[in-house]
Scaffold this motif. Structure first.
Motif, PDB file in Angstrom:
ATOM      1  N   THR A  70       0.818  -1.215   0.000  1.00 34.67           N
ATOM      2  CA  THR A  70       0.000   0.000   0.000  1.00 34.67           C
ATOM      3  C   THR A  70       0.849   1.261   0.000  1.00 34.67           C
ATOM      4  OG1 THR A  70      -1.877  -1.068   1.095  1.00 34.67           O
ATOM      5  CG2 THR A  70      -1.720   1.304   1.298  1.00 34.67           C
ATOM      6  N   ASP A  71       1.831   1.336   0.889  1.00 32.86           N
ATOM      7  CA  ASP A  71       2.595   2.575   1.030  1.00 32.86           C
ATOM      8  C   ASP A  71       3.326   2.965  -0.249  1.00 32.86           C
ATOM      9  OD1 ASP A  71       1.716   2.546   3.602  1.00 32.86           O
ATOM     10  OD2 ASP A  71       3.608   1.918   4.492  1.00 32.86           O
ATOM     11  N   LEU A  72       3.759   1.974  -1.042  1.00 32.31           N
ATOM     12  CA  LEU A  72       4.530   2.258  -2.238  1.00 32.31           C
ATOM     13  C   LEU A  72       3.716   3.011  -3.290  1.00 32.31           C
ATOM     14  CD1 LEU A  72       7.499   1.533  -3.099  1.00 32.31           C
ATOM     15  CD2 LEU A  72       6.509  -0.285  -4.483  1.00 32.31           C
ATOM     16  N   TYR A  73       2.405   2.707  -3.384  1.00 32.64           N
ATOM     17  CA  TYR A  73       1.625   3.316  -4.463  1.00 32.64           C
ATOM     18  C   TYR A  73       0.778   4.510  -4.020  1.00 32.64           C
ATOM     19  CZ  TYR A  73      -3.245   1.706  -3.651  1.00 32.64           C
ATOM     20  OH  TYR A  73      -4.530   1.527  -3.176  1.00 32.64           O
ATOM     21  N   LEU A  74       0.833   4.870  -2.746  1.00 38.56           N
ATOM     22  CA  LEU A  74       0.026   6.001  -2.284  1.00 38.56           C
ATOM     23  C   LEU A  74       0.270   7.284  -3.082  1.00 38.56           C
ATOM     24  CD1 LEU A  74       0.070   5.604   1.623  1.00 38.56           C
ATOM     25  CD2 LEU A  74      -1.822   5.135   0.050  1.00 38.56           C
ATOM     26  N   PRO A  75       1.528   7.674  -3.366  1.00 37.43           N
ATOM     27  CA  PRO A  75       1.726   8.920  -4.120  1.00 37.43           C
ATOM     28  C   PRO A  75       1.173   8.868  -5.541  1.00 37.43           C
ATOM     29  CG  PRO A  75       3.767   8.219  -3.047  1.00 37.43           C
ATOM     30  CD  PRO A  75       2.809   7.076  -2.945  1.00 37.43           C
ATOM     31  N   ALA A  76       0.911   7.660  -6.042  1.00 36.43           N
ATOM     32  CA  ALA A  76       0.444   7.508  -7.419  1.00 36.43           C
ATOM     33  C   ALA A  76      -1.071   7.538  -7.542  1.00 36.43           C
ATOM     34  CB  ALA A  76       0.972   6.197  -8.005  1.00 36.43           C
ATOM     35  N   MET A  77      -1.802   7.587  -6.452  1.00 41.92           N
ATOM     36  CA  MET A  77      -3.260   7.486  -6.534  1.00 41.92           C
ATOM     37  C   MET A  77      -3.897   8.595  -7.374  1.00 41.92           C
ATOM     38  SD  MET A  77      -4.081   6.053  -2.678  1.00 41.92           S
ATOM     39  CE  MET A  77      -5.855   6.067  -2.851  1.00 41.92           C
ATOM     40  N   PRO A  78      -3.530   9.858  -7.206  1.00 40.24           N
ATOM     41  CA  PRO A  78      -4.114  10.880  -8.095  1.00 40.24           C
ATOM     42  C   PRO A  78      -3.782  10.632  -9.566  1.00 40.24           C
ATOM     43  CG  PRO A  78      -3.144  11.911  -6.161  1.00 40.24           C
ATOM     44  CD  PRO A  78      -2.711  10.474  -6.138  1.00 40.24           C
ATOM     45  N   ALA A  79      -2.540  10.213  -9.864  1.00 43.07           N
ATOM     46  CA  ALA A  79      -2.159   9.939 -11.242  1.00 43.07           C
ATOM     47  C   ALA A  79      -2.933   8.753 -11.804  1.00 43.07           C
ATOM     48  CB  ALA A  79      -0.653   9.665 -11.324  1.00 43.07           C
ATOM     49  N   MET A  80      -3.203   7.751 -10.984  1.00 45.12           N
ATOM     50  CA  MET A  80      -4.010   6.611 -11.422  1.00 45.12           C
ATOM     51  C   MET A  80      -5.410   7.066 -11.799  1.00 45.12           C
ATOM     52  SD  MET A  80      -2.763   3.864  -8.514  1.00 45.12           S
ATOM     53  CE  MET A  80      -4.135   2.748  -8.805  1.00 45.12           C
ATOM     54  N   GLY A  81      -5.990   7.957 -10.988  1.00 44.68           N
ATOM     55  CA  GLY A  81      -7.320   8.461 -11.291  1.00 44.68           C
ATOM     56  C   GLY A  81      -7.373   9.194 -12.617  1.00 44.68           C
ATOM     57  N   LEU A  82      -6.369  10.025 -12.886  1.00 42.89           N
ATOM     58  CA  LEU A  82      -6.320  10.762 -14.161  1.00 42.89           C
ATOM     59  C   LEU A  82      -6.127   9.809 -15.330  1.00 42.89           C
ATOM     60  CD1 LEU A  82      -4.104  13.830 -13.139  1.00 42.89           C
ATOM     61  CD2 LEU A  82      -6.565  13.828 -13.621  1.00 42.89           C
ATOM     62  N   SER A  83      -5.240   8.832 -15.171  1.00 44.40           N
ATOM     63  CA  SER A  83      -4.949   7.900 -16.253  1.00 44.40           C
ATOM     64  C   SER A  83      -6.142   7.029 -16.614  1.00 44.40           C
ATOM     65  CB  SER A  83      -3.760   7.019 -15.859  1.00 44.40           C
ATOM     66  OG  SER A  83      -3.532   5.998 -16.801  1.00 44.40           O
ATOM     67  N   LEU A  84      -6.886   6.608 -15.607  1.00 38.11           N
ATOM     68  CA  LEU A  84      -8.002   5.684 -15.824  1.00 38.11           C
ATOM     69  C   LEU A  84      -9.360   6.388 -15.855  1.00 38.11           C
ATOM     70  CD1 LEU A  84      -6.785   2.823 -13.459  1.00 38.11           C
ATOM     71  CD2 LEU A  84      -6.556   2.946 -15.949  1.00 38.11           C
ATOM     72  N   ARG A  85      -9.323   7.720 -15.825  1.00 36.29           N
ATOM     73  CA  ARG A  85     -10.545   8.537 -15.841  1.00 36.29           C
ATOM     74  C   ARG A  85     -11.509   8.115 -14.733  1.00 36.29           C
ATOM     75  NH1 ARG A  85      -8.989   8.189 -21.190  1.00 36.29           N
ATOM     76  NH2 ARG A  85      -8.961  10.173 -22.322  1.00 36.29           N
ATOM     77  N   ALA A  86     -10.972   8.024 -13.536  1.00 33.14           N
ATOM     78  CA  ALA A  86     -11.761   7.613 -12.377  1.00 33.14           C
ATOM     79  C   ALA A  86     -11.740   8.719 -11.333  1.00 33.14           C
ATOM     80  CB  ALA A  86     -11.201   6.324 -11.785  1.00 33.14           C
ATOM     81  N   SER A  87     -12.801   8.803 -10.540  1.00 38.08           N
ATOM     82  CA  SER A  87     -12.880   9.800  -9.486  1.00 38.08           C
ATOM     83  C   SER A  87     -11.951   9.445  -8.335  1.00 38.08           C
ATOM     84  CB  SER A  87     -14.314   9.900  -8.968  1.00 38.08           C
ATOM     85  OG  SER A  87     -14.685   8.700  -8.301  1.00 38.08           O
ATOM     86  N   ALA A  88     -11.689  10.429  -7.503  1.00 37.06           N
ATOM     87  CA  ALA A  88     -10.846  10.197  -6.333  1.00 37.06           C
ATOM     88  C   ALA A  88     -11.457   9.128  -5.428  1.00 37.06           C
ATOM     89  CB  ALA A  88     -10.653  11.502  -5.563  1.00 37.06           C
TER      90      ALA A  88
END
Length: 445
Positions: A70-88
């Motif tokens: 979990t801790d490794l990908y936390l900073p990527a969560m906003p970028a994941m939302g933009l990439s996959l067109r998903a809400s926060a």
């Protein structure tokens, strides 16, 4: 941060299945009777001394799966939302999905390993972790990531739970306590690095590379596992069926004091996982903190937890765990209300939110270990089962906290703030209720 939440005493009685919560508490030393029990029933195989520090390294890696997952990908969560067109809110459910798998997985792996040994269940768990991580890396939408995160978590829970069982199998007396203390130190450092490393991978290679990194970690660990011996001999394996082992949990759920201790720690977990799920968006997306700096701010909370743990160690002999537990819940409730106020009014900007969140996170050092220690001391003859049950209930509460943040996400820190406030107050009320209950120190046989 997730692994720092997992610190609770891993006491295991010689007659019960060694099922564990998510980690040993850095501020509660192994009890003398636990160490003696390990020495009596689990003599160290000859291979233990031969493997030495190499074995410690592999076991540390297994125990670290919860943190890096979990801790490794936390900073990527906003970028994941933009990439996959998903809400926060939808992206935040990837944390909830992980907690579902982790809560259920840790209840299962202990009894399974008691019956079939350690190496096979650990190997199966690591394989599931690799498959789940690869699924996340290849996923084309957030719903798929949530599903693969559940698979990943079930696998990761095997490494976390059974690494400590293997230590108990391999080492006796003071050596067992020393090895567990060393593993605790490793786990205190691991969450400091996860978000920082993840932020750098995100900047240079993108968010999918983070999950491919987890695939690599899993494969390396699987290869390293080949070098370790089976630590549970045939004559020490349980003959109980899985159904009978799981049935013990139902008996414990009828104990009010156990529910009180679990409520104090569980509400804290719910608030902390609301923080874990919501803070990337609150800090990075809302307050415009660069993703590569998020890990540094996140690490401050880890430092606070470690400091509170050290304070707890010094104060325990004079004050007792129940009193310190209550003090911790007061600290959690007060800081949680300030978090909600700052999130609602935007008072103080980034630092107005970050400072009370630091205080709230620090209260973990006074709450989690003391709540698990209290539950275990009430039921000394079922310490392993109690540890697993309380751990599962705490992670189940984390599902609720992170899920509520996702459900009410509106692009601001407000949902996170109010969820943290709700459960911070809930932790305090649980502690007050349990301290007014009449103690029952003799658990069921």
């Amino acid at each position: 941060m997730s692994s720092m939440l997992e610190h609770g005493p891993e006491d295991v009685d010689a007659g019960a299945a060694p099922v564990y919560a998510d980690g040993p508490a850095p501020n509660v030393a192994p009890r003398a009777d636990d160490v003696e029990a390990v020495g009596a029933v689990a003599p160290a195989p000859a291979g233990a001394a031969r493997h030495g520090w190499w074995m410690l390294g592999v076991l540390s890696l297994l125990m670290g799966f919860a943190s890096i997952s979990t801790d490794l990908y936390l900073p990527a969560m906003p970028a994941m939302g933009l990439s996959l067109r998903a809400s926060a809110g939808t992206v935040e459910w990837t944390v909830s999905g992980y907690l579902v798998g982790f809560s259920l997985g840790q209840l299962l792996w202990g009894p399974v390993s008691d019956r079939h040994g350690r190496r096979l269940p650990v190997a199966i768990g690591i394989a599931l972790f690799v498959i789940g991580s690869a699924g996340c890396a290849l996923a084309g939408d957030v719903s798929s990531i949530i599903a693969w995160r559940i698979v990943q978590a079930v696998g990761a829970s095997a490494g976390v739970v059974l690494s400590r069982a293997m230590v108990r199998d391999l080492y006796e007396g003071h050596r067992a306590a020393q090895m567990l203390s060393t593993l605790i130190t490793v786990m205190a450092i691991a969450p400091l690095l996860g978000p920082i490393v993840g932020g750098q991978i995100l900047v240079f290679a993108g968010w999918r590379a983070i999950f491919w990194t987890l695939v690599g970690v899993g494969l390396v660990t699987l290869v390293a596992l080949i070098t370790l011996p089976e630590t549970l001999s045939d004559d020490r394996r349980s003959r109980d069926s899985l159904g009978r082992a799981l049935g013990r949990y139902g008996e414990l759920l009828r104990r009010p004091r156990l529910l009180g201790y679990a409520g104090a720690g569980g509400c804290l977990y719910a608030g902390m996982f609301a923080y874990i799920a919501g803070s990337p968006f609150a800090f990075i997306a809302y307050h415009r903190l660069p993703a590569q700096l998020y890990g540094l701010l996140f690490a401050a909370g880890i430092v606070g937890i470690m400091a509170a743990n050290m304070i707890n160690v010094r104060l325990l002999p004079r004050n007792g765990s129940d009193r310190l537990l209550t003090a911790g819940t007061v600290m959690a409730a007060a800081s949680a209300l300030v978090v909600a106020l700052a999130a609602e009014t935007d008072w103080g900007g980034l630092w107005g939110l970050a400072v009370p969140l630091f205080v709230f996170a620090s209260s973990t050092g006074l709450i989690v270990a003391n709540s698990i220690a209290g539950a275990l001391s009430d039921f000394p003859k079922q310490a392993g089962t109690v540890s697993a049950l309380v751990g599962a209930m705490q992670y189940g509460s984390g599902i609720l906290g992170s899920g509520l943040v996702g459900a009410f996400a509106d692009g601001t820190p407000r949902p996170m703030g109010w969820v943290i406030a709700l459960f911070g107050v809930g932790s305090f009320l649980s502690a007050r209720l349990l301290l007014t209950a009449r103690p029952k120190r003799a658990g069921p046989a």
